[in-house]
Design a protein around this motif. Structure first.
Motif, PDB file in Angstrom:
ATOM      1  N   GLY A  55       0.822  -1.209   0.000  1.00 38.06           N
ATOM      2  CA  GLY A  55       0.000   0.000   0.000  1.00 38.06           C
ATOM      3  C   GLY A  55       0.853   1.255   0.000  1.00 38.06           C
ATOM      4  N   ASN A  56       1.899   1.277   0.842  1.00 35.46           N
ATOM      5  CA  ASN A  56       2.805   2.434   0.881  1.00 35.46           C
ATOM      6  C   ASN A  56       3.524   2.626  -0.458  1.00 35.46           C
ATOM      7  OD1 ASN A  56       2.138   2.929   3.559  1.00 35.46           O
ATOM      8  ND2 ASN A  56       3.825   1.666   4.347  1.00 35.46           N
ATOM      9  N   LEU A  57       3.908   1.494  -1.076  1.00 35.20           N
ATOM     10  CA  LEU A  57       4.571   1.576  -2.377  1.00 35.20           C
ATOM     11  C   LEU A  57       3.636   2.167  -3.422  1.00 35.20           C
ATOM     12  CD1 LEU A  57       6.838   0.966  -4.372  1.00 35.20           C
ATOM     13  CD2 LEU A  57       5.976  -1.389  -4.515  1.00 35.20           C
ATOM     14  N   ARG A  58       2.395   1.731  -3.401  1.00 33.30           N
ATOM     15  CA  ARG A  58       1.441   2.272  -4.378  1.00 33.30           C
ATOM     16  C   ARG A  58       1.208   3.769  -4.163  1.00 33.30           C
ATOM     17  NH1 ARG A  58       3.250  -1.416  -6.339  1.00 33.30           N
ATOM     18  NH2 ARG A  58       2.319  -3.489  -6.608  1.00 33.30           N
ATOM     19  N   LEU A  59       1.207   4.217  -2.906  1.00 30.79           N
ATOM     20  CA  LEU A  59       1.083   5.653  -2.650  1.00 30.79           C
ATOM     21  C   LEU A  59       2.266   6.421  -3.224  1.00 30.79           C
ATOM     22  CD1 LEU A  59      -0.269   5.708   1.030  1.00 30.79           C
ATOM     23  CD2 LEU A  59      -1.517   6.299  -1.059  1.00 30.79           C
ATOM     24  N   LEU A  60       3.478   5.864  -3.016  1.00 23.21           N
ATOM     25  CA  LEU A  60       4.672   6.495  -3.589  1.00 23.21           C
ATOM     26  C   LEU A  60       4.580   6.556  -5.105  1.00 23.21           C
ATOM     27  CD1 LEU A  60       7.530   4.888  -1.443  1.00 23.21           C
ATOM     28  CD2 LEU A  60       6.793   7.273  -1.410  1.00 23.21           C
ATOM     29  N   GLU A  61       4.115   5.470  -5.703  1.00 27.43           N
ATOM     30  CA  GLU A  61       3.988   5.437  -7.161  1.00 27.43           C
ATOM     31  C   GLU A  61       2.945   6.447  -7.637  1.00 27.43           C
ATOM     32  OE1 GLU A  61       5.199   0.743  -7.977  1.00 27.43           O
ATOM     33  OE2 GLU A  61       3.100   1.322  -7.741  1.00 27.43           O
ATOM     34  N   ASP A  62       1.845   6.567  -6.873  1.00 23.91           N
ATOM     35  CA  ASP A  62       0.820   7.561  -7.234  1.00 23.91           C
ATOM     36  C   ASP A  62       1.384   8.978  -7.177  1.00 23.91           C
ATOM     37  OD1 ASP A  62      -1.003   5.532  -7.609  1.00 23.91           O
ATOM     38  OD2 ASP A  62      -1.954   5.763  -5.641  1.00 23.91           O
ATOM     39  N   ASP A  63       2.120   9.263  -6.069  1.00 23.25           N
ATOM     40  CA  ASP A  63       2.717  10.606  -5.928  1.00 23.25           C
ATOM     41  C   ASP A  63       3.721  10.867  -7.044  1.00 23.25           C
ATOM     42  OD1 ASP A  63       1.204  10.994  -3.680  1.00 23.25           O
ATOM     43  OD2 ASP A  63       2.816  10.487  -2.264  1.00 23.25           O
ATOM     44  N   HIS A  64       4.507   9.852  -7.384  1.00 26.23           N
ATOM     45  CA  HIS A  64       5.494  10.011  -8.450  1.00 26.23           C
ATOM     46  C   HIS A  64       4.808  10.283  -9.785  1.00 26.23           C
ATOM     47  CE1 HIS A  64       8.177   8.475 -11.675  1.00 26.23           C
ATOM     48  NE2 HIS A  64       9.130   9.077 -10.942  1.00 26.23           N
ATOM     49  N   ARG A  65       3.751   9.545 -10.034  1.00 28.01           N
ATOM     50  CA  ARG A  65       3.027   9.763 -11.292  1.00 28.01           C
ATOM     51  C   ARG A  65       2.423  11.172 -11.338  1.00 28.01           C
ATOM     52  NH1 ARG A  65       0.410   5.670 -10.917  1.00 28.01           N
ATOM     53  NH2 ARG A  65      -1.474   6.455  -9.904  1.00 28.01           N
ATOM     54  N   GLU A  66       1.887  11.618 -10.211  1.00 32.30           N
ATOM     55  CA  GLU A  66       1.331  12.975 -10.160  1.00 32.30           C
ATOM     56  C   GLU A  66       2.412  14.039 -10.385  1.00 32.30           C
ATOM     57  OE1 GLU A  66      -0.666  13.319  -6.454  1.00 32.30           O
ATOM     58  OE2 GLU A  66      -2.297  11.940  -6.996  1.00 32.30           O
ATOM     59  N   ASP A  67       3.603  13.807  -9.800  1.00 33.90           N
ATOM     60  CA  ASP A  67       4.707  14.758 -10.000  1.00 33.90           C
ATOM     61  C   ASP A  67       5.130  14.800 -11.471  1.00 33.90           C
ATOM     62  OD1 ASP A  67       4.820  15.535  -7.350  1.00 33.90           O
ATOM     63  OD2 ASP A  67       6.271  13.977  -6.799  1.00 33.90           O
ATOM     64  N   VAL A  68       5.203  13.642 -12.105  1.00 33.70           N
ATOM     65  CA  VAL A  68       5.578  13.589 -13.516  1.00 33.70           C
ATOM     66  C   VAL A  68       4.532  14.307 -14.358  1.00 33.70           C
ATOM     67  CG1 VAL A  68       5.924  12.060 -15.506  1.00 33.70           C
ATOM     68  CG2 VAL A  68       6.939  11.475 -13.276  1.00 33.70           C
ATOM     69  N   GLU A  69       3.269  14.051 -14.060  1.00 34.46           N
ATOM     70  CA  GLU A  69       2.195  14.703 -14.808  1.00 34.46           C
ATOM     71  C   GLU A  69       2.196  16.222 -14.568  1.00 34.46           C
ATOM     72  OE1 GLU A  69      -1.313  12.702 -13.507  1.00 34.46           O
ATOM     73  OE2 GLU A  69      -0.950  10.897 -14.736  1.00 34.46           O
ATOM     74  N   ALA A  70       2.442  16.593 -13.297  1.00 33.60           N
ATOM     75  CA  ALA A  70       2.484  18.026 -12.969  1.00 33.60           C
ATOM     76  C   ALA A  70       3.641  18.714 -13.689  1.00 33.60           C
ATOM     77  CB  ALA A  70       2.624  18.208 -11.464  1.00 33.60           C
ATOM     78  N   ALA A  71       4.780  18.041 -13.743  1.00 36.91           N
ATOM     79  CA  ALA A  71       5.941  18.615 -14.450  1.00 36.91           C
ATOM     80  C   ALA A  71       5.610  18.844 -15.917  1.00 36.91           C
ATOM     81  CB  ALA A  71       7.142  17.693 -14.310  1.00 36.91           C
ATOM     82  N   ALA A  72       4.907  17.886 -16.509  1.00 36.07           N
ATOM     83  CA  ALA A  72       4.525  18.039 -17.918  1.00 36.07           C
ATOM     84  C   ALA A  72       3.544  19.190 -18.091  1.00 36.07           C
ATOM     85  CB  ALA A  72       3.918  16.727 -18.422  1.00 36.07           C
ATOM     86  N   GLU A  73       2.577  19.285 -17.162  1.00 36.97           N
ATOM     87  CA  GLU A  73       1.595  20.371 -17.252  1.00 36.97           C
ATOM     88  C   GLU A  73       2.256  21.750 -17.096  1.00 36.97           C
ATOM     89  OE1 GLU A  73      -1.371  19.561 -14.359  1.00 36.97           O
ATOM     90  OE2 GLU A  73      -2.200  17.825 -15.441  1.00 36.97           O
ATOM     91  N   TRP A  74       3.160  21.868 -16.099  1.00 41.43           N
ATOM     92  CA  TRP A  74       3.851  23.148 -15.915  1.00 41.43           C
ATOM     93  C   TRP A  74       4.742  23.475 -17.114  1.00 41.43           C
ATOM     94  CZ3 TRP A  74       1.887  26.452 -12.919  1.00 41.43           C
ATOM     95  CH2 TRP A  74       1.313  26.115 -11.695  1.00 41.43           C
ATOM     96  N   GLY A  75       5.273  22.472 -17.746  1.00 49.64           N
ATOM     97  CA  GLY A  75       6.059  22.695 -18.964  1.00 49.64           C
ATOM     98  C   GLY A  75       5.184  23.254 -20.075  1.00 49.64           C
ATOM     99  N   ASP A  76       3.976  22.688 -20.211  1.00 48.11           N
ATOM    100  CA  ASP A  76       3.056  23.199 -21.230  1.00 48.11           C
ATOM    101  C   ASP A  76       2.652  24.649 -20.928  1.00 48.11           C
ATOM    102  OD1 ASP A  76       3.150  20.766 -22.496  1.00 48.11           O
ATOM    103  OD2 ASP A  76       1.312  19.988 -21.563  1.00 48.11           O
ATOM    104  N   LYS A  77       2.393  24.923 -19.638  1.00 50.85           N
ATOM    105  CA  LYS A  77       2.007  26.285 -19.254  1.00 50.85           C
ATOM    106  C   LYS A  77       3.156  27.275 -19.502  1.00 50.85           C
ATOM    107  CE  LYS A  77      -1.404  24.918 -15.802  1.00 50.85           C
ATOM    108  NZ  LYS A  77      -1.781  24.942 -14.343  1.00 50.85           N
TER     109      LYS A  77
END
Length: 249
Positions: A55-77
């Protein structure tokens, strides 16, 4: 429960030499029952801890995926703000151009921050993934060993029952051993032999008595002849035995 503690218990149980423990145990069946309980409890604890770790690993993976997606979004902005600034600057609107360039910088800062968070999480995710895989492998090993224990216990019980049954058969054979003078059959046979001998003795005794009676009959016949001759003598009869001379005149 700490992961290190789980690893320790799994390693200890998996290293256990079941056959050696059985050989050393005073009561192998009781020892195996205890081991089955220990494995069952440890498996339940490990499953709970592994589920929490996953469960903790999946949370880390979720946060990592959100950070990657956020980085892409901020790059587009950042790209959109930069293009807008270029358009204003081309039109001679320096104030708005500077404003959108500043927005592009803010977006780029956010992009860098998200990328850094994603990168920082990657080693932790990798380590946690390795831990989970080891825990899963250990858990599977414990489950396999538990099945071995149950199978060994069933085998041991079957062997014990077979030995007990064999002992009962041996005892039963001993109890009816015809050659054993202490057996009931032998004593009964001896009793019959004695009765048969007694009957033979009675038969011999009866035969002896009959022979004596016939001897008395023979004696009676001889006495009857003597009495007859005596009577003849007294009556002057000539019933004298005739004696033939060997020579005449």
């Amino acid at each position: 429960m700490a992961k290190q503690s789980i690893f320790g218990r799994i390693s200890q149980l998996l290293r256990a030499n079941i056959n050696a423990l059985i050989d050393q145990a005073e009561d192998p069946e009781k020892m195996l029952d205890q081991m089955v309980r220990d494995f069952t409890d440890s498996i339940a604890d490990a499953e709970s801890a592994i589920a929490e770790t996953i469960g903790n690993l999946r949370l880390l993976e979720d946060d990592h995926r959100e950070d990657v997606e956020a980085a892409a979004e901020w790059g587009d902005k950042a790209l959109a703000a930069s293009r807008q600034a270029d358009q204003y600057r081309a039109a001679g609107n320096t104030a708005d151009a500077d404003k959108f360039d500043n927005l592009a910088k803010v977006a780029l800062q956010r992009q860098i921050s998200s990328e850094n968070e994603a990168k920082a999480a990657e080693p932790q995710i990798a380590a946690q993934t390795e831990v989970v895989e080891k825990l899963k492998a250990g858990l599977n090993g414990m489950k396999e060993r538990l099945e071995q224990l149950k199978s060994k216990r069933a085998e041991l019980i079957a062997r014990a029952k077979a030995a007990q049954a064999q002992a009962q058969v041996i005892d039963a054979v001993k109890s009816v051993d015809l050659m054993d003078p202490t057996s009931e059959v032998s004593r009964f046979e001896e009793k019959i032999r004695r009765e048969e001998a007694r009957v033979r003795g009675q038969q011999e005794l009866a035969a002896s008595s009959l022979d004596a009676q016939f001897e008395q009959l023979d004696d009676l016949g001889e006495m009857t002849e003597v009495e007859a001759r005596l009577a003849a003598l007294k009556s002057g009869g000539g019933n004298q035995p005739t004696v033939t001379s060997g020579a005449e005149g």
